[in-house]
Design an enzyme around this catalytic site. Structure first.
Site, PDB file in Angstrom:
ATOM      1  CG  HIS A 202      33.897  57.084  90.748  1.00 54.67           C
ATOM      2  ND1 HIS A 202      33.457  55.796  90.869  1.00 54.67           N
ATOM      3  CD2 HIS A 202      35.075  57.029  90.100  1.00 54.67           C
ATOM      4  CE1 HIS A 202      34.344  54.987  90.296  1.00 54.67           C
ATOM      5  NE2 HIS A 202      35.336  55.713  89.829  1.00 54.67           N
TER       6      HIS A 202
ATOM      7  CE  LYS B 130      37.243  53.933  98.342  1.00 56.26           C
ATOM      8  NZ  LYS B 130      38.253  53.040  98.922  1.00 56.26           N
TER       9      LYS B 130
ATOM     10  CG  PHE C 104      38.355  37.681  74.844  1.00 59.68           C
ATOM     11  CD1 PHE C 104      38.324  36.869  75.965  1.00 59.68           C
ATOM     12  CD2 PHE C 104      38.914  38.947  74.960  1.00 59.68           C
ATOM     13  CE1 PHE C 104      38.833  37.285  77.180  1.00 59.68           C
ATOM     14  CE2 PHE C 104      39.432  39.366  76.171  1.00 59.68           C
ATOM     15  CZ  PHE C 104      39.394  38.540  77.282  1.00 59.68           C
TER      16      PHE C 104
END
Lengths: 311, 555
Positions: free
Chosen positions: B309, B251, B153
């Site tokens: 979540h 989902k 990187f």
């Protein structure tokens, strides 16, 4: 499991369906539609197989109507209905009933089908082979929201296409049109990139190919240009060329599943454009159950009286 | 439920009728349209000028949403996520015909590979993990656009190479300068990578094209670090071009929460404090921390799962109806709910944390958290967390939301259970309803996606006896194979520039504001309770609900 019923009625078939479901222990299933397949004994096997594969995506009750012809004139006057009820693993993810009609009842198959339709769920009729002249006026066709015919399966596809234009009713659709979706979506994507006005167009295909004719008509209706029909050795549609001021957009698929896309001023690239199996076509058909307006526009081609789409 | 999302170039420029109505409604409702937070979703840039593609039409529903010309650059392409999820998802999208012709995939990693080696790795990953069958012609189409850049990187030459690869692809594959940079790397490398992208002008989009950044959780470990991270990324990429992946939001069932609530008439009238007793949101895993000790220790279950979540699931469950199904309106409503969240006053009584202890789980003997390799014996990291939250608004006042998550629990399951109050009066005598529980609507997020409704029914027989029964709607049953993987949907949305399913930085920051006080309390009070691996969490969690006269569902 499979239950055979001879000389039976719709209510006995309904009982057998409940009995079959109880026996395999699934009293309630989430079936989303009833699919009626009208076919002959010869084509029944392939059609049922395709419907069962499609039922993995759209769990359905499949009713297969097969007209049988008795051998002797005496038998022909006798009317009889035989049924084969399949539930569970034998019937994809739903239920299948194969109805064999003899004699007079053959002309009243709708009376058998009507009591076997799932409550509330949409009904789709599919004629894998010869379809009636006016599908929406057919007794079975009239039960359905969606009527699927197949111009690939008839003797004179282009003549039949004209008849479909005349008899079109909302809810009609044809697998020859379904087969075009990958072509159409790639052409639309190509034009997204080319961003140029199309001034000429050509569809290259084998002779007498109804899908090619529909594609040409769709292009005429949308692009307002004359579309040349070029006959090639096939198979099916081999190329589409759209001429723009900057150069030509070409999707070329001489054979096999790989096509080449050429855009003006850009190197050509490979595209996957394979011929799909009937079960995939049916699965696509069942995804939308409202009228396919674009099919109507394609049927009429340039003659379409366009209401501007962009209100 | 995606119908109102602008799908095509033509719709983009002209807008469907519904779009306009929705926008008008939004304006009427006074939704702020300016500023970073309220701007409408970025639109595919190929609609920039007035070209309207005549082959596209809103009535033509067969034509799928195909991403415009673009490429995807994956950093950390050798990682697990990349091999198991991203590459297969890219292939599945190609196989479904949803990627544009000329789509290109660039891998960046510290490996001494040529393009062909990279293609081979992708090939193997696709073979093993893709959802749809392998087709040679699709593979060929994809493989032509694969490039690999070896390097570190901080390696300037590697980024120079990346830049020339991107330019070469624009010329040879027609990607039109549209690139999404997927940072599948640990967050400590984020600053480095985005700085390098900036330095080598890879983040600057030319007029009419776009450059987007895709990042995965964790989005920081508290409010300060999250703000810092956002500042670093936003310094280089426009906030609207930063897509934060929360794969739960991709989902089908989670998207279905909104369809269920706002497309139906029968659920919304009872979706409030007058009928709902409480809501339980559970995300349980049956696995331990595995080899992730380095990442997990010091982070813990609450930061790892609840912050992103579970609070997202809660926001979707509790939010008001958005003015339109677009990113800006969804953000407005989700932020409103998150800002209305109130913590319990006594955090000791209404939050619980735990650590799994050695035990037999599902037939195998497993180690406790403190015995896992690389974990300090004295570690107080939580592998189980349960918290009670209140939402202070008219709809939810007094209805507790219980959020719990944990590792090494009974089984792998994620669900949202809306538990209703008991019937205010029962004409049946108490013996008849003895076995009757509360009604519930359970949204099963995974596995076995679907929905369950639980209600009482008479037991067949001569006596009046009422017992709980369930009615199931299973995605696996009704729409079997069309259910795509979450990553497929999310990657496609990134390429289309559709931000509906991506949490914005404001949401991330609000979520930390909710969790930070709890973490601070835990840091200074007591230690995590031990719970038996394979159970449903520590006894303290059961006591926490028992205090409120409730109990956890067994999911």
């Amino acid at each position: 499991m499979k239950i055979d019923l001879t000389d039976t009625t719709a209510s006995k078939i309904n009982k057998a369906l409940v009995q079959g479901r109880r026996a395999i222990g699934t009293p309630a299933v989430g079936m989303v539609l009833t699919m009626v397949i009208v076919t002959d004994e010869e084509n029944a096997y392939d059609a049922i197989k395709a419907a069962e594969e499609a039922s993995h995506e759209h769990p359905s009750r499949t009713l297969v109507v097969i007209k049988r012809h008795a051998r002797t004139p005496r038998d022909r006057t006798q009317s009889r209905l035989d049924a084969e009820v399949r539930v569970g693993a034998d019937a994809g993810t739903g239920e299948t009933v194969i109805l064999r009609t003899y004699g007079e009842v053959s002309d009243h198959a709708d009376s058998v089908v009507l009591p076997l339709l799932l409550p509330d769920a949409p009904v789709v009729v599919w004629w894998p082979m010869e379809a009636p002249e006016v599908p929406s006026k057919d007794p079975l066709g009239a039960l359905a929201q969606r009527r699927i015919t197949d111009l690939y399966a008839v003797e004179n596809p282009l003549e039949m296409l004209e008849s479909r234009v005349r008899s079109y009713a909302p809810g009609d659709t044809d697998l020859a049109w379904t087969r075009l979706t990958p072509w159409r979506s790639m052409l639309a994507a190509a034009l997204d990139q080319a961003r140029a006005k199309v001034i000429s167009a050509a569809v290259e295909a084998e002779a007498e190919n109804p899908a090619a004719e529909l594609l040409a008509r769709w292009l005429e209706a949308r692009l307002h240009v004359r579309v040349d029909r070029v006959v090639t050795a096939g198979p099916v549609v081999t190329a589409v060329r759209l001429g723009t001021e900057n150069g030509e957009i070409v999707i070329d698929r001489p054979e096999g599943p790989l096509a080449t896309l050429t855009l003006p001023g850009q190197p050509s690239r490979t595209l996957a454009l394979k011929v799909r199996a009937t079960s995939e076509l049916i699965a696509e058909e069942l995804r939308r159950l409202d009228a396919d307006e674009m099919y109507a526009i394609a049927l009429n081609g340039e003659a379409t009286e366009e209401t501007p789409a962009h209100v | 439920m995606t119908e109102s999302i602008p799908q095509t170039a033509e719709q983009e420029t002209i807008g469907t009728k519904e779009d306009k109505e929705a926008r008008a409604a939004q304006e009427a409702a006074g939704v702020e349209q300016t500023g970073v937070s309220g701007r409408a979703a970025p639109r595919p840039e190929y609609a920039g000028t007035d070209f309207a593609n005549p082959l596209r039409d809103p009535r033509d529903r067969r034509l799928p949403r195909i991403a415009g010309p673009s490429g995807l650059v994956i950093f950390g392409v050798t990682g697990d996520l990349s091999r198991k999820k991203l590459m297969p998802a890219v292939y599945d999208l190609a196989n479904r015909g949803l990627l544009p012709p000329g789509f290109s995939l660039v891998g960046f990693a510290r490996r001494d590979w040529e393009d062909q080696d990279f293609a081979q790795v992708v090939h193997d990953a696709v073979r093993e993990h893709a959802r749809t069958p392998f087709r040679e012609e699709v593979w060929q189409q994809l493989a032509e656009g694969m490039r690999f850049i070896p390097g570190d990187f901080d390696d300037d030459t590697a980024f120079k190479q990346l830049r020339s690869a991107v330019e070469e692809l624009d010329a040879s594959r027609g990607t039109s300068g549209n690139y999404a940079f997927y940072l599948s790397v640990p967050p400590k490398f984020f600053p480095k990578v985005v700085q390098q992208l900036k330095k080598h002008k890879l983040a600057d989009a030319q007029e009419g094209s776009w450059r987007r950044a895709v990042i995965e959780k964790p989005f920081g470990h508290d409010l300060d670090s999250a703000c810092e991270l956002n500042a670093i990324v936003h310094d280089v990429f426009d906030p609207e071009q930063v897509f934060r992946i929360d794969h739960y939001l991709g989902k089908e069932t989670v998207q279905n929460i909104l369809a269920l609530r706002f497309a139906n008439q029968m659920f919304e009238p009872i979706w409030n404090r007058s009928y709902v007793d409480h809501v339980q949101i559970t995300m349980a895993e049956d696995i331990g921390i595995g080899g992730r000790a380095g990442y997990y220790d010091g982070i813990g279950a609450a930061r790892d799962v609840i912050q992103n979540h579970l609070l997202q699931l809660m926001a979707l469950t509790a939010m008001e109806e958005p003015a339109a199904f677009d990113a800006a309106s969804l953000l407005t409503e989700k932020l409103k709910v998150l800002r209305a969240v109130r913590l319990p006053e006594d955090l000791g009584r209404h939050t619980v944390r735990g650590q799994y202890a050695a035990a037999w789980q599902g037939g195998t003997k497993v180690r406790g958290y403190l015995e896992e390799e690389g974990i300090d014996q004295a570690s107080s990291t939580d592998t189980y967390a349960a918290i009670k939250l209140q939402v202070d608004n008219r709809r939810w006042a007094g209805v507790p939301f219980y959020l719990r998550t944990g590792k090494r629990l009974g089984r792998r399951v994620t669900e949202i259970a809306v538990v209703f109050q008991r019937a205010p009066h029962s004409p049946f005598d108490s013996t008849a309803t003895e076995e009757l529980g509360s009604n519930a609507i359970v949204i099963r997020v995974q596995p076995d996606e679907g929905m369950t409704v639980r209600f009482g029914s008479k037991v067949p027989g001569t006596s009046m006896e009422i017992r709980d029964v369930t009615m199931d709607f299973a995605y696996g049953e009704s729409f079997t194979e069309s259910s795509p993987e979450a990553y497929e949907r999310l990657i496609l949305d990134v390429l289309l520039g559709d931000a509906n399913l991506f949490p914005r930085h404001q949401e991330v920051e609000e979520s930390w504001k909710i969790l930070d006080p709890i973490e601070q309390y835990w840091a200074t009070h007591g230690r995590p309770a031990q719970y038996v691996s394979g159970s449903w969490g520590p006894a303290e969690a059961d006591e926490m609900l028992a205090r409120d006269g409730r109990s956890w569902r067994r999911p």
